[in-house]
Motif scaffolding. Structure first.
Motif, short mmCIF file in Angstrom:
data_model
loop_
_atom_site.label_atom_id
_atom_site.label_comp_id
_atom_site.label_asym_id
_atom_site.label_seq_id
_atom_site.Cartn_x
_atom_site.Cartn_y
_atom_site.Cartn_z
N GLY A 130 -1.26 4.56 -2.62
CA GLY A 130 -2.31 5.24 -1.87
C GLY A 130 -1.82 5.69 -0.50
O GLY A 130 -2.15 6.79 -0.03
N VAL A 131 -1.03 4.86 0.17
CA VAL A 131 -0.48 5.23 1.48
C VAL A 131 0.51 6.38 1.34
O VAL A 131 0.56 7.28 2.19
CB VAL A 131 0.19 4.00 2.13
N ALA A 132 1.28 6.39 0.26
CA ALA A 132 2.21 7.50 0.03
C ALA A 132 1.45 8.82 -0.15
O ALA A 132 1.88 9.87 0.35
CB ALA A 132 3.09 7.22 -1.19
N ASP A 133 0.32 8.78 -0.86
CA ASP A 133 -0.50 9.99 -1.01
C ASP A 133 -1.16 10.37 0.31
O ASP A 133 -1.46 11.55 0.54
CB ASP A 133 -1.57 9.78 -2.08
N LEU A 154 -8.36 3.26 -7.73
CA LEU A 154 -8.06 2.42 -6.57
C LEU A 154 -7.09 3.12 -5.62
O LEU A 154 -7.22 3.03 -4.40
CB LEU A 154 -7.51 1.08 -7.01
N GLN A 155 -6.10 3.81 -6.18
CA GLN A 155 -5.15 4.54 -5.33
C GLN A 155 -5.86 5.63 -4.52
O GLN A 155 -5.60 5.81 -3.33
CB GLN A 155 -4.06 5.16 -6.19
N GLU A 156 -6.76 6.35 -5.17
CA GLU A 156 -7.48 7.41 -4.47
C GLU A 156 -8.41 6.83 -3.41
O GLU A 156 -8.60 7.41 -2.34
CB GLU A 156 -8.28 8.25 -5.48
N TYR A 157 -9.01 5.67 -3.70
CA TYR A 157 -9.86 5.02 -2.72
C TYR A 157 -9.05 4.57 -1.50
O TYR A 157 -9.50 4.74 -0.35
CB TYR A 157 -10.57 3.82 -3.35
N VAL A 158 -7.88 3.99 -1.74
CA VAL A 158 -7.01 3.59 -0.62
C VAL A 158 -6.64 4.81 0.23
O VAL A 158 -6.63 4.75 1.47
CB VAL A 158 -5.74 2.89 -1.16
N GLU A 159 -6.37 5.93 -0.42
CA GLU A 159 -6.04 7.15 0.32
C GLU A 159 -7.20 7.59 1.19
O GLU A 159 -7.01 7.96 2.36
CB GLU A 159 -5.66 8.25 -0.68
#
Length: 285
Positions: free
Chosen positions: A185-188, A120-125
């Protein structure tokens, strides 16, 4: 005495007696039935957890490929084709997320959150990176969750237009990105924007670094409001975000002070050497 073998507590019973006790256990007793049901429940939960881990890995891989594709936007002659292709890839990622939502029907998502969080984090990125290229702004978590509401595709009944089919409500699945996954995700995303800054300068785009510098400063200010009061993972990402902001601001400084002296085709080399020096200084400190 010292140095001798410690006697196990089961050694007090002969092996034959223990074997007879196992044979005398009634498999249909209430106690054994309860433990068998516990075993079945734990095995089912473990299998579902493993399936979610595999789906999360696929989501991560496809999201990374989308990000690599979007980095070609600055150098591609027709950027609209890159955006269309990235939308196709993100639709494929959402189909994977739909499978995750179907696996979590009737389950508490937070019990399986550790399995699906990296994907999910990678998808948000990836989604936020595409959204920034299109609009030069940050996508909200509400907008991301709107894209993660899925309906059943009844391909078998497309020819049947009876009244009963109209009365049926379409089955829907949804998966919500948690605020923590959104922030991570935004931080990445800031790292990808830093790379976008360097590549845009290499292509002769002088305006994009200043836009990125202002945008990253706003994101950094937002994260500082959270500070150490938020989750540990968010505060840990703050250091990486600060590094990305420093590199972009250093690029803007070089453009402002020495932009007229350095030829455009050499600006990317100057930035790459400066970022390497920054990394070495931070490593030494």
């Amino acid at each position: 005495g010292s140095g001798g073998f410690r006697k196990r507590k089961h050694d007090n019973f002969p092996h034959g007696q223990r074997r007879e006790e196992k044979e005398n256990v009634n498999p249909s007793s209430a106690l054994m039935t309860s433990f068998k049901s516990f075993q079945l429940e734990l095995d089912t939960r473990h299998d579902k957890y493993e399936r979610l881990v595999k789906l999360s890995r696929d989501i991560t891989i496809e999201s990374k490929r989308t990000i690599f594709l979007l980095h070609r936007f600055t150098s591609a002659p027709n950027g609209e084709e890159i955006l269309n292709e990235s939308e196709v890839k993100l639709d494929a990622v959402r189909r994977k997320i739909k499978q995750v939502a179907q696996e979590l029907i009737g389950e508490d998502m937070y019990q399986f959150h550790r399995a699906i969080s990296p994907g999910l984090q990678e998808y948000v990125e990836a989604v936020s990176f595409q959204y920034f290229i299109k609009t030069r702004s940050l996508i909200s978590v509400e907008e991301i969750n709107k894209q993660l509401i899925f309906t059943a595709e009844d391909r078998e009944d497309t020819t049947n237009t009876t009244s009963n089919s109209h009365d049926k409500q379409p089955q829907t699945w949804s998966l919500k990105v948690t605020p923590v996954d959104y922030l991570l995700g935004v931080a990445d995303l800031t790292g990808e924007l830093m790379r976008l800054c360097i590549s845009s300068v290499g292509n002769g785009d002088i305006d994009t670094p200043f836009e990125l510098s202002q945008f990253l400063r706003q994101i950094y200010d937002g994260f500082t409001f959270i500070g150490n009061t938020g989750p540990y993972e968010v505060s840990k990402k703050l250091y990486t975000l600060k590094q990305s902001l420093a590199k972009v601001e250093n690029a803007c400084y070089t453009l402002k002070v020495r932009g007229s002296e350095i030829p455009k085709h050499m600006l990317a080399d100057v930035f790459s050497t400066k970022t390497e020096l920054i990394d070495q200084e931070e490593g030494l400190s």
